[in-house]
Every structure is written in C-alpha cells, then in structure tokens.
Design a protein around this motif. Structure first.
Motif, PDB file in Angstrom:
ATOM      1  N   VAL A 176       0.974  -1.052  -0.123  1.00 46.22           N
ATOM      2  CA  VAL A 176       0.059  -0.020  -0.061  1.00 46.22           C
ATOM      3  C   VAL A 176       0.897   1.275   0.080  1.00 46.22           C
ATOM      4  CG1 VAL A 176      -1.683   1.408   1.364  1.00 46.22           C
ATOM      5  CG2 VAL A 176      -1.960  -1.114   0.968  1.00 46.22           C
ATOM      6  N   SER A 177       0.674   2.081  -1.033  1.00 45.37           N
ATOM      7  CA  SER A 177       1.386   3.446  -0.950  1.00 45.37           C
ATOM      8  C   SER A 177       0.068   4.599  -1.110  1.00 45.37           C
ATOM      9  CB  SER A 177       2.338   3.449  -2.130  1.00 45.37           C
ATOM     10  OG  SER A 177       3.188   2.525  -2.052  1.00 45.37           O
ATOM     11  N   LEU A 178       0.668   5.506  -0.418  1.00 41.98           N
ATOM     12  CA  LEU A 178      -0.467   6.788  -0.221  1.00 41.98           C
ATOM     13  C   LEU A 178       0.148   7.878   0.320  1.00 41.98           C
ATOM     14  CD1 LEU A 178      -3.528   7.600  -0.239  1.00 41.98           C
ATOM     15  CD2 LEU A 178      -3.451   6.929   2.461  1.00 41.98           C
ATOM     16  N   SER A 179      -0.129   9.108  -0.236  1.00 45.10           N
ATOM     17  CA  SER A 179       0.299  10.247   0.206  1.00 45.10           C
ATOM     18  C   SER A 179      -0.878  11.294   0.459  1.00 45.10           C
ATOM     19  CB  SER A 179       1.272  11.015  -0.714  1.00 45.10           C
ATOM     20  OG  SER A 179       0.603  11.394  -1.981  1.00 45.10           O
ATOM     21  N   VAL A 180      -0.796  11.976   1.628  1.00 43.36           N
ATOM     22  CA  VAL A 180      -1.796  12.900   1.874  1.00 43.36           C
ATOM     23  C   VAL A 180      -1.153  14.404   2.423  1.00 43.36           C
ATOM     24  CG1 VAL A 180      -3.583  13.325   3.949  1.00 43.36           C
ATOM     25  CG2 VAL A 180      -3.029  10.965   3.146  1.00 43.36           C
ATOM     26  N   GLU A 181      -1.643  15.354   1.755  1.00 40.17           N
ATOM     27  CA  GLU A 181      -1.335  16.572   1.645  1.00 40.17           C
ATOM     28  C   GLU A 181      -1.953  17.558   2.911  1.00 40.17           C
ATOM     29  OE1 GLU A 181       1.397  17.376  -0.333  1.00 40.17           O
ATOM     30  OE2 GLU A 181       1.133  15.585  -1.293  1.00 40.17           O
ATOM     31  N   PRO A 182      -1.184  18.564   3.375  1.00 41.04           N
ATOM     32  CA  PRO A 182      -1.888  19.285   4.416  1.00 41.04           C
ATOM     33  C   PRO A 182      -3.432  19.700   3.945  1.00 41.04           C
ATOM     34  CG  PRO A 182       0.072  19.840   4.226  1.00 41.04           C
ATOM     35  CD  PRO A 182      -0.014  18.856   3.191  1.00 41.04           C
ATOM     36  N   VAL A 202      -8.514  15.715   2.333  1.00 42.14           N
ATOM     37  CA  VAL A 202      -9.639  14.506   3.006  1.00 42.14           C
ATOM     38  C   VAL A 202      -9.394  13.294   2.077  1.00 42.14           C
ATOM     39  CG1 VAL A 202     -11.919  14.155   3.947  1.00 42.14           C
ATOM     40  CG2 VAL A 202     -11.125  16.394   4.040  1.00 42.14           C
ATOM     41  N   VAL A 203      -8.992  12.606   2.663  1.00 44.38           N
ATOM     42  CA  VAL A 203      -8.812  11.418   1.826  1.00 44.38           C
ATOM     43  C   VAL A 203      -9.789  10.094   2.640  1.00 44.38           C
ATOM     44  CG1 VAL A 203      -7.264   9.270   0.951  1.00 44.38           C
ATOM     45  CG2 VAL A 203      -6.446  11.590   1.441  1.00 44.38           C
ATOM     46  N   CYS A 204     -10.639   9.783   1.635  1.00 41.29           N
ATOM     47  CA  CYS A 204     -11.562   8.679   2.175  1.00 41.29           C
ATOM     48  C   CYS A 204     -11.272   7.236   1.581  1.00 41.29           C
ATOM     49  CB  CYS A 204     -13.057   9.043   1.531  1.00 41.29           C
ATOM     50  SG  CYS A 204     -13.775  10.374   2.647  1.00 41.29           S
ATOM     51  N   LEU A 205     -11.117   6.081   2.363  1.00 39.27           N
ATOM     52  CA  LEU A 205     -11.021   4.903   2.197  1.00 39.27           C
ATOM     53  C   LEU A 205     -12.322   4.190   2.014  1.00 39.27           C
ATOM     54  CD1 LEU A 205      -8.014   4.323   4.586  1.00 39.27           C
ATOM     55  CD2 LEU A 205      -7.814   5.122   2.359  1.00 39.27           C
ATOM     56  N   ILE A 206     -12.398   3.612   0.798  1.00 38.39           N
ATOM     57  CA  ILE A 206     -13.677   2.952   0.676  1.00 38.39           C
ATOM     58  C   ILE A 206     -13.308   1.353   0.366  1.00 38.39           C
ATOM     59  CG2 ILE A 206     -14.843   4.989  -0.177  1.00 38.39           C
ATOM     60  CD1 ILE A 206     -14.905   3.892  -2.930  1.00 38.39           C
ATOM     61  N   CYS A 220      -9.795   6.490  -2.138  1.00 33.95           N
ATOM     62  CA  CYS A 220      -8.971   5.353  -2.403  1.00 33.95           C
ATOM     63  C   CYS A 220      -9.955   4.063  -2.407  1.00 33.95           C
ATOM     64  CB  CYS A 220      -7.700   5.249  -1.381  1.00 33.95           C
ATOM     65  SG  CYS A 220      -6.512   6.270  -1.567  1.00 33.95           S
ATOM     66  N   PHE A 221      -9.970   3.232  -3.323  1.00 35.84           N
ATOM     67  CA  PHE A 221     -10.866   2.025  -3.222  1.00 35.84           C
ATOM     68  C   PHE A 221      -9.730   0.720  -3.099  1.00 35.84           C
ATOM     69  CE2 PHE A 221     -12.070  -1.980  -5.660  1.00 35.84           C
ATOM     70  CZ  PHE A 221     -13.311  -2.200  -4.706  1.00 35.84           C
ATOM     71  N   LEU A 222     -10.006   0.312  -1.694  1.00 34.26           N
ATOM     72  CA  LEU A 222      -9.146  -0.932  -1.368  1.00 34.26           C
ATOM     73  C   LEU A 222     -10.004  -2.100  -1.501  1.00 34.26           C
ATOM     74  CD1 LEU A 222      -8.187   1.362   0.520  1.00 34.26           C
ATOM     75  CD2 LEU A 222      -7.330  -0.228   2.200  1.00 34.26           C
ATOM     76  N   ALA A 254     -15.020  12.687  -8.267  1.00 34.62           N
ATOM     77  CA  ALA A 254     -15.344  12.754  -9.520  1.00 34.62           C
ATOM     78  C   ALA A 254     -15.110  11.610 -10.526  1.00 34.62           C
ATOM     79  CB  ALA A 254     -15.364  14.021 -10.182  1.00 34.62           C
ATOM     80  N   GLN A 255     -13.797  11.353 -10.563  1.00 30.73           N
ATOM     81  CA  GLN A 255     -13.254  10.193 -11.240  1.00 30.73           C
ATOM     82  C   GLN A 255     -13.772   8.843 -10.836  1.00 30.73           C
ATOM     83  OE1 GLN A 255      -9.756   8.435 -10.562  1.00 30.73           O
ATOM     84  NE2 GLN A 255     -10.916   7.031 -11.913  1.00 30.73           N
ATOM     85  N   ILE A 256     -13.453   8.658  -9.631  1.00 33.85           N
ATOM     86  CA  ILE A 256     -13.866   7.511  -8.795  1.00 33.85           C
ATOM     87  C   ILE A 256     -15.277   6.962  -9.090  1.00 33.85           C
ATOM     88  CG2 ILE A 256     -13.803   6.037  -6.602  1.00 33.85           C
ATOM     89  CD1 ILE A 256     -11.061   6.401  -7.926  1.00 33.85           C
ATOM     90  N   PHE A 257     -16.018   8.018  -8.637  1.00 35.56           N
ATOM     91  CA  PHE A 257     -17.654   7.672  -8.580  1.00 35.56           C
ATOM     92  C   PHE A 257     -18.387   7.666 -10.001  1.00 35.56           C
ATOM     93  CE2 PHE A 257     -16.812   8.809  -4.370  1.00 35.56           C
ATOM     94  CZ  PHE A 257     -17.389   7.563  -3.487  1.00 35.56           C
ATOM     95  N   SER A 258     -17.585   8.533 -11.133  1.00 37.77           N
ATOM     96  CA  SER A 258     -18.205   8.694 -12.329  1.00 37.77           C
ATOM     97  C   SER A 258     -17.633   7.971 -13.418  1.00 37.77           C
ATOM     98  CB  SER A 258     -18.434  10.326 -12.745  1.00 37.77           C
ATOM     99  OG  SER A 258     -19.079  10.845 -11.676  1.00 37.77           O
ATOM    100  N   SER A 259     -16.195   7.772 -13.195  1.00 40.91           N
ATOM    101  CA  SER A 259     -15.587   7.125 -14.286  1.00 40.91           C
ATOM    102  C   SER A 259     -14.529   6.001 -13.864  1.00 40.91           C
ATOM    103  CB  SER A 259     -15.187   8.038 -15.230  1.00 40.91           C
ATOM    104  OG  SER A 259     -15.973   8.770 -15.795  1.00 40.91           O
ATOM    105  N   PRO A 260     -14.949   5.100 -12.746  1.00 42.57           N
ATOM    106  CA  PRO A 260     -13.734   4.432 -12.553  1.00 42.57           C
ATOM    107  C   PRO A 260     -13.178   3.297 -13.287  1.00 42.57           C
ATOM    108  CG  PRO A 260     -16.022   3.437 -11.873  1.00 42.57           C
ATOM    109  CD  PRO A 260     -16.144   4.898 -12.593  1.00 42.57           C
ATOM    110  N   ARG A 261     -11.821   3.235 -13.302  1.00 45.75           N
ATOM    111  CA  ARG A 261     -11.129   2.662 -14.183  1.00 45.75           C
ATOM    112  C   ARG A 261     -11.022   1.042 -14.178  1.00 45.75           C
ATOM    113  NH1 ARG A 261      -7.675   7.004 -13.175  1.00 45.75           N
ATOM    114  NH2 ARG A 261      -6.668   5.877 -11.697  1.00 45.75           N
ATOM    115  N   GLU A 262     -11.184   0.517 -12.742  1.00 43.60           N
ATOM    116  CA  GLU A 262     -11.010  -0.732 -12.566  1.00 43.60           C
ATOM    117  C   GLU A 262     -12.359  -1.570 -12.540  1.00 43.60           C
ATOM    118  OE1 GLU A 262      -8.105  -2.369 -12.345  1.00 43.60           O
ATOM    119  OE2 GLU A 262      -6.933  -0.541 -12.701  1.00 43.60           O
ATOM    120  N   GLU A 263     -12.414  -2.784 -13.017  1.00 44.27           N
ATOM    121  CA  GLU A 263     -13.711  -3.308 -12.975  1.00 44.27           C
ATOM    122  C   GLU A 263     -14.165  -3.757 -11.556  1.00 44.27           C
ATOM    123  OE1 GLU A 263     -17.084  -5.375 -14.194  1.00 44.27           O
ATOM    124  OE2 GLU A 263     -15.994  -3.895 -15.332  1.00 44.27           O
ATOM    125  N   ARG A 264     -13.368  -4.052 -10.821  1.00 45.08           N
ATOM    126  CA  ARG A 264     -13.473  -4.186  -9.293  1.00 45.08           C
ATOM    127  C   ARG A 264     -14.192  -2.912  -8.684  1.00 45.08           C
ATOM    128  NH1 ARG A 264     -14.057  -9.516  -7.401  1.00 45.08           N
ATOM    129  NH2 ARG A 264     -12.181 -10.697  -7.979  1.00 45.08           N
TER     130      ARG A 264
END
Length: 249
Positions: A26-32, A35-39, A213-215, A227-237
């Motif tokens: 797992v790799s992730l970066s969070v800027e000051p 708000v990062v949501c893990l789903i 982030c989709f785990l 907007a990208q994750i919920f409207s145009s997700p790239r991964e089939e999962r």
C-alpha cells in the motif's frame, strides 16, 4: 504514489496476521488540509491501514512518514507520534468511568501538559460547537450513540491534532444519527482539518473527499478525485463495488 513533502506518506506498506496478508504494497500520500476517504468492502483492509498509520499495529514492511519524519522505525516513540494524530473509532472508546468533559481533557492535560482550566475551556468550546455542552458532566452511558460519537470527535480534536483518522465512525449508529455525526465531519473538512476516513457512506465520501482510495483485498486498487472514482472508475472491481453500494441513478 508518495511524496516526501506530504504531511503523511506511505510506501510499500505490508501487514499480515500469520499467513493472512491484510495489507499488500500500500502506498499513499496525504497533503495538508486534504481529506482522503478509504472505501471498499468489509475486510478490504481500511481499518487496519488506519491502525497502522497511528502505530497501533506493527507493520511487516514498508515506510510510513509523518510531517517529514519516518515513524515506522521501531525506535520511534509511538506515544509522541500519537499525541499529534487524533483517532476516532467505530465503537467510540470513551472511558466509561470519566465524564464527557474529563474524557476530553485527559490527553491535553496528561500528554500535552495543558493546565486544567485551559483544557476545560477548550473542551467546553468544542462541546458547545457540537451541541454537547449540557452533557459535559455526564458519563458516556447517559448519552445516545450519536452523542457519544460526537463526544469522541471532540476528544480527538481537543489536542488540535495535525492529522485526524476516522474509522467507520457511523457504522455503529442508527440511521437517523448518521447525519448529525457526518455534518460535524463536513464542517471540520471545510475548516481545513487534514483527515483520512474509512467509510461506507458513499455520498459523504463524494461530498467531502479530495481523494478517494478504493481498497480491495488489502491493496489500493484505484485512487483519484471523487468525480473520477464515482463517475468514471477505471478498474472493473471498483465498478462492481460501486454498483452494489450506490443507489440506482
């Protein structure tokens, strides 16, 4: 992706319980102020990731850096790190033998050396903002679930943490209480509090997250702006998961 200048940076994190791999590379970066949501489905590794970030779990491999310093080194003082990271759990974890006010002032006084009067003034200010001032002298068992969760949020915020970790904080609540807790988190996000949030509330994630982030099976399979994750997700999962949890358009 990680960035040495990020507030929080995770690279190649791996965590296992015996033969069961819970987090894998797992790799992730969070800027000051981000708000990062893990789903993801239950068991995908969201809660374990948060516990690793707060050094409540030892990692098997990888690097966690916080505010420019590696904190995954076993020689690091975990208590000192946690003094700058607030965490709110699904089950509240308030001390039952202490009043709400004492729960909220314990860490500022014992860990940060804040004078009692100053700690209580800060706690009462937050309790008032969260609609809990009249419950300050009550013990947690006299509060509703929503009130207990709001009290847990206040307790985490009383130390003015640099980073706030929220672990499925609405999962144990009745549906009518979910909104009151999420409204508080929305306000904190709008105020610029940096947060990493594990959540099953997709509408909430879409509204407040700067990054989602989709785990899946211990990996971050896909990450990007809401907007990208919920409207145009790239991964089939990802598409399969969202199809199950989002209401029909």
């Amino acid at each position: 992706m990680t960035d040495a200048a990020s507030l929080l940076s995770v690279s190649g994190l791996r965590k296992s319980y015996g033969d069961r791999v819970v987090l894998d590379d797992v790799s992730l970066s969070v800027e000051p102020h981000e708000v990062v949501c893990l789903i993801g489905s239950s068991g995908s590794g969201k809660s374990t990731l948060l516990r690793c970030l707060n050094l409540l779990e030892e990692i098997d491999d990888g690097v966690i850096s916080f505010d420019g310093r590696e904190i995954s080194d076993p020689r690091v003082d975990a208590r000192a790190v946690r003094s700058r990271i607030g965490m709110v759990f699904q089950a509240y974890n308030l001390f039952p033998h202490l009043t709400v006010l004492d729960n909220c002032t314990l860490a500022p006084r014992r860990v940060h050396g804040v004078r009692k009067a100053d700690a209580e003034a800060r706690a009462l200010e937050l309790l008032s903002r969260f609609g809990l001032e009249e419950h300050a002298t009550k013990h947690p068992d006299r509060l509703s679930g929503g009130q207990q969760q709001r009290a847990a949020l206040v307790r985490a915020m009383c130390t003015s943490p640099t980073l706030l970790l929220l672990d499925e904080i609405t999962a144990a609540l009745d549906p009518e209480l979910v909104g009151e807790v999420l409204s508080i988190v929305r306000a904190e996000a709008a105020a610029g509090t940096t947060m990493v949030i594990a959540t099953h509330e997709m509408a909430f994630a879409r509204d407040v997250a700067t990054q989602v982030c989709f785990l899946h099976e211990g990996r971050i399979l896909e990450q990007g702006p809401p907007a990208q994750i919920f409207s145009s997700p790239r991964e089939e999962r990802t598409r399969q998961f969202l199809a199950r949890v989002l209401p029909p358009a």
